[in-house]
Design a protein around this motif. Structure first.
Motif, PDB file in Angstrom:
ATOM      1  N   ASN A 145       0.827  -1.075   0.131  1.00  0.00           N
ATOM      2  CA  ASN A 145       0.037   0.038   0.091  1.00  0.00           C
ATOM      3  C   ASN A 145       1.025   1.430   0.070  1.00  0.00           C
ATOM      4  OD1 ASN A 145      -1.752   2.277   0.862  1.00  0.00           O
ATOM      5  ND2 ASN A 145      -3.136   0.569   1.449  1.00  0.00           N
ATOM      6  N   LYS A 146       0.805   2.056  -1.021  1.00  0.00           N
ATOM      7  CA  LYS A 146       1.599   3.219  -1.370  1.00  0.00           C
ATOM      8  C   LYS A 146       1.527   4.246  -0.039  1.00  0.00           C
ATOM      9  CE  LYS A 146      -0.752   6.210  -4.349  1.00  0.00           C
ATOM     10  NZ  LYS A 146      -0.789   6.695  -5.815  1.00  0.00           N
ATOM     11  N   LEU A 147       0.545   4.154   0.579  1.00  0.00           N
ATOM     12  CA  LEU A 147       0.229   4.948   1.518  1.00  0.00           C
ATOM     13  C   LEU A 147       0.636   4.984   3.006  1.00  0.00           C
ATOM     14  CD1 LEU A 147      -3.432   6.203   1.123  1.00  0.00           C
ATOM     15  CD2 LEU A 147      -1.546   7.204   0.263  1.00  0.00           C
ATOM     16  N   TYR A 148       1.314   3.520   2.989  1.00  0.00           N
ATOM     17  CA  TYR A 148       1.740   3.044   4.235  1.00  0.00           C
ATOM     18  C   TYR A 148       2.786   3.895   4.828  1.00  0.00           C
ATOM     19  CZ  TYR A 148       3.805   0.067   7.825  1.00  0.00           C
ATOM     20  OH  TYR A 148       4.438  -0.435   8.984  1.00  0.00           O
ATOM     21  N   ASP A 149       4.067   3.878   4.063  1.00  0.00           N
ATOM     22  CA  ASP A 149       5.010   4.847   4.562  1.00  0.00           C
ATOM     23  C   ASP A 149       4.729   6.359   4.893  1.00  0.00           C
ATOM     24  OD1 ASP A 149       6.740   3.093   3.916  1.00  0.00           O
ATOM     25  OD2 ASP A 149       7.584   3.649   1.964  1.00  0.00           O
ATOM     26  N   TYR A 150       3.850   7.016   4.678  1.00  0.00           N
ATOM     27  CA  TYR A 150       3.260   8.314   5.028  1.00  0.00           C
ATOM     28  C   TYR A 150       2.447   8.253   6.341  1.00  0.00           C
ATOM     29  CZ  TYR A 150       4.346   9.099   0.001  1.00  0.00           C
ATOM     30  OH  TYR A 150       4.900   9.427  -0.993  1.00  0.00           O
ATOM     31  N   LEU A 151       2.232   6.820   6.889  1.00  0.00           N
ATOM     32  CA  LEU A 151       1.505   6.767   8.192  1.00  0.00           C
ATOM     33  C   LEU A 151       2.391   7.542   9.229  1.00  0.00           C
ATOM     34  CD1 LEU A 151       0.289   3.262   8.358  1.00  0.00           C
ATOM     35  CD2 LEU A 151      -1.092   5.294   7.760  1.00  0.00           C
ATOM     36  N   PHE A 152       3.914   7.514   8.882  1.00  0.00           N
ATOM     37  CA  PHE A 152       4.872   7.911   9.983  1.00  0.00           C
ATOM     38  C   PHE A 152       5.298   9.491   9.658  1.00  0.00           C
ATOM     39  CE2 PHE A 152       5.137   3.493   8.700  1.00  0.00           C
ATOM     40  CZ  PHE A 152       5.007   2.904   9.718  1.00  0.00           C
ATOM     41  N   ASN A 153       4.687  10.019   8.879  1.00  0.00           N
ATOM     42  CA  ASN A 153       4.913  11.730   8.604  1.00  0.00           C
ATOM     43  C   ASN A 153       3.811  12.386   9.697  1.00  0.00           C
ATOM     44  OD1 ASN A 153       6.485  10.846   6.646  1.00  0.00           O
ATOM     45  ND2 ASN A 153       5.255  12.184   5.073  1.00  0.00           N
ATOM     46  N   PRO A 154       4.359  13.550  10.102  1.00  0.00           N
ATOM     47  CA  PRO A 154       3.554  14.283  11.271  1.00  0.00           C
ATOM     48  C   PRO A 154       2.089  14.505  10.392  1.00  0.00           C
ATOM     49  CG  PRO A 154       5.486  15.101  10.713  1.00  0.00           C
ATOM     50  CD  PRO A 154       5.592  14.143   9.880  1.00  0.00           C
ATOM     51  N   ASP A 155       0.819  14.295  11.271  1.00  0.00           N
ATOM     52  CA  ASP A 155      -0.363  14.061  10.748  1.00  0.00           C
ATOM     53  C   ASP A 155      -0.698  15.564  10.411  1.00  0.00           C
ATOM     54  OD1 ASP A 155      -0.349  14.086  13.857  1.00  0.00           O
ATOM     55  OD2 ASP A 155      -2.365  14.640  13.573  1.00  0.00           O
ATOM     56  N   THR A 156      -0.341  16.752  11.263  1.00  0.00           N
ATOM     57  CA  THR A 156      -0.614  17.932  11.067  1.00  0.00           C
ATOM     58  C   THR A 156       0.444  18.772  10.886  1.00  0.00           C
ATOM     59  OG1 THR A 156      -2.658  17.785  12.234  1.00  0.00           O
ATOM     60  CG2 THR A 156      -2.274  20.203  12.209  1.00  0.00           C
ATOM     61  N   HIS A 157       0.368  19.943   9.990  1.00  0.00           N
ATOM     62  CA  HIS A 157       1.462  20.929   9.767  1.00  0.00           C
ATOM     63  C   HIS A 157       0.937  22.219  10.272  1.00  0.00           C
ATOM     64  CE1 HIS A 157       4.571  23.350   8.063  1.00  0.00           C
ATOM     65  NE2 HIS A 157       5.434  21.988   7.906  1.00  0.00           N
ATOM     66  N   ARG A 158       1.298  23.060  11.334  1.00  0.00           N
ATOM     67  CA  ARG A 158       0.755  24.185  11.625  1.00  0.00           C
ATOM     68  C   ARG A 158       1.865  25.223  11.177  1.00  0.00           C
ATOM     69  NH1 ARG A 158      -0.132  20.895  15.844  1.00  0.00           N
ATOM     70  NH2 ARG A 158      -2.490  20.579  16.612  1.00  0.00           N
ATOM     71  N   GLY A 159       2.741  25.050  10.171  1.00  0.00           N
ATOM     72  CA  GLY A 159       3.672  26.034   9.896  1.00  0.00           C
ATOM     73  C   GLY A 159       2.977  26.940   8.581  1.00  0.00           C
ATOM     74  N   LEU A 160       4.035  27.453   7.927  1.00  0.00           N
ATOM     75  CA  LEU A 160       3.772  28.320   7.032  1.00  0.00           C
ATOM     76  C   LEU A 160       3.891  27.556   5.523  1.00  0.00           C
ATOM     77  CD1 LEU A 160       6.006  31.362   7.774  1.00  0.00           C
ATOM     78  CD2 LEU A 160       3.619  30.864   8.706  1.00  0.00           C
ATOM     79  N   TYR A 161       2.907  27.977   4.593  1.00  0.00           N
ATOM     80  CA  TYR A 161       2.762  27.273   3.272  1.00  0.00           C
ATOM     81  C   TYR A 161       3.191  28.215   2.332  1.00  0.00           C
ATOM     82  CZ  TYR A 161      -0.475  24.030   5.795  1.00  0.00           C
ATOM     83  OH  TYR A 161      -1.058  23.131   6.991  1.00  0.00           O
ATOM     84  N   LYS A 162       3.705  27.792   1.190  1.00  0.00           N
ATOM     85  CA  LYS A 162       4.185  28.568   0.137  1.00  0.00           C
ATOM     86  C   LYS A 162       2.969  29.089  -0.791  1.00  0.00           C
ATOM     87  CE  LYS A 162       8.288  25.450  -0.313  1.00  0.00           C
ATOM     88  NZ  LYS A 162       9.009  24.552  -1.302  1.00  0.00           N
ATOM     89  N   ALA A 163       3.173  30.276  -1.254  1.00  0.00           N
ATOM     90  CA  ALA A 163       2.201  30.598  -2.481  1.00  0.00           C
ATOM     91  C   ALA A 163       2.214  30.085  -3.504  1.00  0.00           C
ATOM     92  CB  ALA A 163       2.509  32.109  -2.413  1.00  0.00           C
ATOM     93  N   MET A 164       1.662  28.649  -3.345  1.00  0.00           N
ATOM     94  CA  MET A 164       1.439  28.102  -4.562  1.00  0.00           C
ATOM     95  C   MET A 164       0.110  27.154  -4.567  1.00  0.00           C
ATOM     96  SD  MET A 164       5.237  25.861  -4.333  1.00  0.00           S
ATOM     97  CE  MET A 164       4.711  24.895  -5.931  1.00  0.00           C
ATOM     98  N   THR A 165      -0.483  27.099  -5.742  1.00  0.00           N
ATOM     99  CA  THR A 165      -2.051  26.680  -5.888  1.00  0.00           C
ATOM    100  C   THR A 165      -1.752  25.201  -6.458  1.00  0.00           C
ATOM    101  OG1 THR A 165      -2.157  27.566  -7.860  1.00  0.00           O
ATOM    102  CG2 THR A 165      -3.084  28.615  -5.994  1.00  0.00           C
ATOM    103  N   LEU A 166      -2.866  24.339  -6.178  1.00  0.00           N
ATOM    104  CA  LEU A 166      -2.720  22.918  -6.697  1.00  0.00           C
ATOM    105  C   LEU A 166      -2.697  22.987  -8.201  1.00  0.00           C
ATOM    106  CD1 LEU A 166      -4.999  21.306  -4.082  1.00  0.00           C
ATOM    107  CD2 LEU A 166      -2.535  21.691  -3.785  1.00  0.00           C
TER     108      LEU A 166
END
Length: 379
Positions: A145-166
């Motif tokens: 499952n390609k999502l498995y490795d991302y279980l270990f990333n921080p679930d929430t990021h309260r920091g600053l985001y770049k001025a980029m759109t999707l």
């Protein structure tokens, strides 16, 4: 002069030793290590260890489990000692948090080579004091499952985001996640809408800061020293604010000797400043909407939200939920009504979050270990 030098040297050595011990003994973060689950031989505990990495409302981690004689099954309950009754009086966030755990658990069980069968106890008479579900595991072949490795990333990021759109492709992939859950995800990028939602989030933050009962509840969730984090590693701590380890260690020392650093007024100020900074560096919002508010629908919202987090990591994106504005207590009603009038379309907005490309990595937040949430009993 030599005595002053030696005294300063001794103080620095002592401080250095204490700092090294601080880094080494933060066992409330050890669960984030990818091989941590191998500390357990019981596959149920291995699966629960992955589930505990899930996002939860205010990081309350409102999960507990009962192991009986059947080695292939366990019962799942809501931990009622972690209720946030002031901001979540109707238990929406509480039930959504059950879904995030279940999604993580399902992904991990696939990779570990187990099939899960979840039998919910929810019916018209069910309440949070009763068992939520019985979970049975069955050994099978391991699946990638390609999502498995991302279980270990921080679930929430309260920091600053770049001025980029999707990109259009990213938006298409994100929206498609909601289809299998019979829910709707709405991505908001228009500058006028982004500004409007940001202003509503700030209005909600000011309402929250003025409500003394809410702020008291927030202060109770804040863990300002190592002892409290080790005994009850849920709620808020400096780890969740994006500070480097040395700053966390130093600020905790200051709070120990100067309690005014942890005064409710300081908490309000930090909360409002953090919200304002986050909003000013946000260029995209996302909402999850549902036609229903029953427990199973709320659990599905949580499952979708957790799957969203993991897919965003795969795209190099991060997310932070903004609960202000969609909470249903009386003081927040004006903001709740404004946001639903503008974006609800006769549906319930159950998740509102900011997402984007992070300017820098973020810290993990504290977590329970399996043995802290499991009770083993004989039938």
């Amino acid at each position: 002069m030599i005595w002053l030098f030696l005294s300063l040297l001794a103080l620095l050595i002592f401080a250095g030793i204490k700092y090294v011990l601080f880094i080494k003994n933060r066992d409330y973060l050890h669960i984030w290590k990818k091989d941590f689950y191998r500390s357990y031989t019981d596959p149920r505990k291995q699966i629960i260890a992955h589930g505990l990495l899930a996002s939860s409302g205010h990081n309350t981690q409102p999960w507990k489990f009962v192991f009986k004689d059947d080695k292939n099954a366990f019962d799942m309950f809501i931990d009622r000692s972690h209720l946030t009754s002031e901001v979540d009086p109707d238990r929406r966030q509480l039930l959504i948090s059950q879904g995030t755990f279940i999604k993580n658990m399902g992904i991990a069980s696939e990779v570990l080579g187990y099939e899960l069968e979840i039998s919910y106890d929810i019916n018209d008479e069910w309440n949070i004091y009763q068992r939520l579900a019985t979970i049975t595991i069955k050994k099978t072949n391991s699946k990638r499952n390609k999502l498995y490795d991302y279980l270990f990333n921080p679930d929430t990021h309260r920091g600053l985001y770049k001025a980029m759109t999707l990109s259009d492709e990213e938006k298409k992939r994100i929206k498609a996640l909601a289809i299998s859950y019979d829910l709707e995800m709405m991505i908001i990028e228009e500058a006028e809408d982004v500004k409007y939602i940001g202003n509503l989030a700030l209005e909600g933050a000011f309402i929250e800061a003025r409500n003394q009962d809410v702020m008291n509840e927030t202060c109770r969730l804040f863990k300002n020293n190592e002892t409290s984090k080790k005994i009850n590693p849920y709620g808020f701590s400096l780890e969740g604010q994006g500070l480097p380890a040395f700053m966390i260690w130093f600020i905790q020392i200051l709070m120990r000797f100067f309690p005014s650093f942890n005064h409710p007024d300081q908490t309000k100020k930090a909360f409002l400043n953090g919200t304002h900074q986050a909003i000013s560096h946000t260029h995209t919002y996302i909402m999850i909407k549902s036609n229903e508010l029953d427990p199973k629908s709320l659990i599905k919202v949580g499952m979708l939200y957790q799957e969203l987090i993991l897919n965003l990591h795969d795209l190099g994106l991060v997310i932070q939920p903004l609960s202000q504005g969609i909470e249903v207590y009386d003081d927040m009603k004006p903001v709740y009504e404004k946001i639903h009038k503008a974006y609800g379309n006769d549906q319930h907005i159950l998740m509102l979050a900011r997402l984007g490309y992070p300017e820098k990595p973020f810290n993990h937040s504290m977590r329970f270990k399996p043995e802290q949430v499991i009770k083993e009993v004989s039938s």
